[in-house]
Design a protein around this motif. Sequence first.
Motif, PDB file in Angstrom:
ATOM      1  N   SER A 139       0.839  -1.204   0.000  1.00  0.00           N
ATOM      2  CA  SER A 139       0.000   0.000   0.000  1.00  0.00           C
ATOM      3  C   SER A 139       0.872   1.251   0.000  1.00  0.00           C
ATOM      4  O   SER A 139       0.593   2.217  -0.716  1.00  0.00           O
ATOM      5  N   ASP A 146      -5.781  -0.328  -4.725  1.00  0.00           N
ATOM      6  CA  ASP A 146      -5.214  -0.896  -3.507  1.00  0.00           C
ATOM      7  C   ASP A 146      -6.187  -1.920  -2.924  1.00  0.00           C
ATOM      8  O   ASP A 146      -7.150  -1.567  -2.260  1.00  0.00           O
ATOM      9  N   GLU A 147      -5.924  -3.172  -3.195  1.00  0.00           N
ATOM     10  CA  GLU A 147      -6.796  -4.261  -2.722  1.00  0.00           C
ATOM     11  C   GLU A 147      -8.274  -3.919  -2.909  1.00  0.00           C
ATOM     12  O   GLU A 147      -9.031  -3.869  -1.939  1.00  0.00           O
TER      13      GLU A 147
HETATM   14 MG   LIG Z   1      -2.267  -2.634   2.188  1.00  0.00          MG
END
Ligand SMILES: [Mg+2]
Lengths: 281, 244
Positions: free
Chosen positions: A48, A202-203
């Motif tokens: 991240s 991000d995910e």
């Molecule tokens: Mg992360």
Amino acid sequence: MNENNIILKVEGLKKSFGDGNDVLKGINLTVKQGEKVVILGASGSGKSTLLRCLNCMEDPTGGSIYFNGEDIADMKTDINKHREHIGMVFQQFNLFNNKTVLENIMMAPVHIGVTKYRKRAVKNFFIKLTNVFKKNKSELIPIEKTVKEIKAEAEERAYALLRRIGLEEKAEVYPSTLSGGQKQRIAIVRALAMNPDVMLFDEPTSALDPEMVGEVLDLIKTLADEGMTMVVVTHEMGFAREVADRIIFVDEGVIKEEGTPAEIFDNPKDARLKDFLSKVL
Amino acid sequence: MNWGVKWEKFISTMEGEYFRELLLTGFLNTIKVAVLGLIIGIVIGTVIAVIKVAPKYSRINRVLDKICTVYVAIFRGTPMVVQLLLAYYVLLPMLGIKEVESIVVGIVVFGMNSGSYVSEIMRGGLNSVDKGQMEAGRALGLSYGTTMIKVVIPQAVKNILPTLGNEFITLIKETSVLSFITVYDLYTALSTIGSKNYEKMVPYLVMAAIYIVLVLLITLLVKLLENIFAKSDRARTNPKAKRA
Ligand SMILES: [Mg+2]
Ligand SMILES: Nc1ncnc2c1ncn2[C@@H]1O[C@H](COP(=O)(O)OP(=O)(O)O)[C@@H](O)[C@H]1O
């Protein structure tokens, strides 16, 4: 675009959160136009942080990030101008709770468009003013669209994007009434409304109920097929294998291994990567 | 105690045009100072709160932060009466200002005082808004200020509406100290009315009743506003709208 259509070029990127908390220790990475890069790594490995450095949501503590040729890691660069062209999608969706779906999508394009319009209008006013005293009149800055046209265009585009994800009838509702999958798809088109050169994810499916993961991944895949440049942090290995042009394995603050999905999944070399894959596959 | 006689006396006083106007003036002044004070307070309080929560990268931000800390310490650390007295009887003469109505001083002092309290309320409100909201705005290329104004502050205000309502109620009640700087407020008006016949019981009860009615009205207003703001989370407040 410039130098072989390189969109992002990261050189020696470092990020530390205070003394001794060095999360990124020198990352080098190039993303070309149309390329799909997937970032893998264990939880807490800095995926991240790396992604968030790419649009300076986290300010790097070392190195450079060239976006369309300009170093955005340099604190003197006007980051807002560049972020307009870098879409970002968050794990928690982050739709604006106080805005309707339509307003969520329209807000940034309208605000940025209108601000530019106003700046030009003010400049033109002063040009006109000084022209009164000049023999050789200066040219006015061309203004292509009025505020009304900017708004109408943004609305039209927002509706087109909503139609595309089949959520046109949700235009007037507030985010709290939507499912996670709907929220995330709207968050994605909200970023698309700015016409970004690259999208950062991000995910994007980690906060979703399992039955909604598919609809979001399908939308991202469609974007990939259409040639959108993207950098994706994900734990969805099937998606990574299918979509990625290149996979990056981040560990201990550096890129431990990098390669095509086949190289990474079928023939991993780094011991930590092997260990990671054995846990997730 | 003969309430009948007391009431008669009060009514007979109120039959005088002069006293009716006195009451109306006092009532309006109380409302004026409280409402305008609250508005000024919200503006000052919001500015201070934003300065307080903003990142402290730059020198200017750190200096502004210090100034705000001192401001809040001064206005929360002294009673409103003291602030009124200092402003009216010390500051104005020192600055050589003569041509200013006492009610204007009242409004400004109430506003500045309220600003110090609202800043703390607002800070709590800003912190209660999920950090992702700011990040989403910034990621789209909007500035810190724009995202604050369009996304974060509206959500913060929604969260703190009940507390802001309390601040308004406090202000209404505190207007009774305006008499210290010769402003004709509700208290002064009814006190004067009571002096007419040396009969203060009924006027003071009427005064209490007016304050209570005002406070109840504000409570109602806050409820109304809460309902309006709640439109953005209908799903939570109205179970029927869940699958809208
Ligand atoms: Mg992360
Ligand atoms: N704002 C922050 N302040 C301090 N430490 C942080 C911050 N953000 C991330 N970290 C630390 O950086 C490391 C990497 O975090 P992150 O990039 O979120 O990892 P990942 O996304 O791979 O799970 C973690 O150890 C985390 O605690």
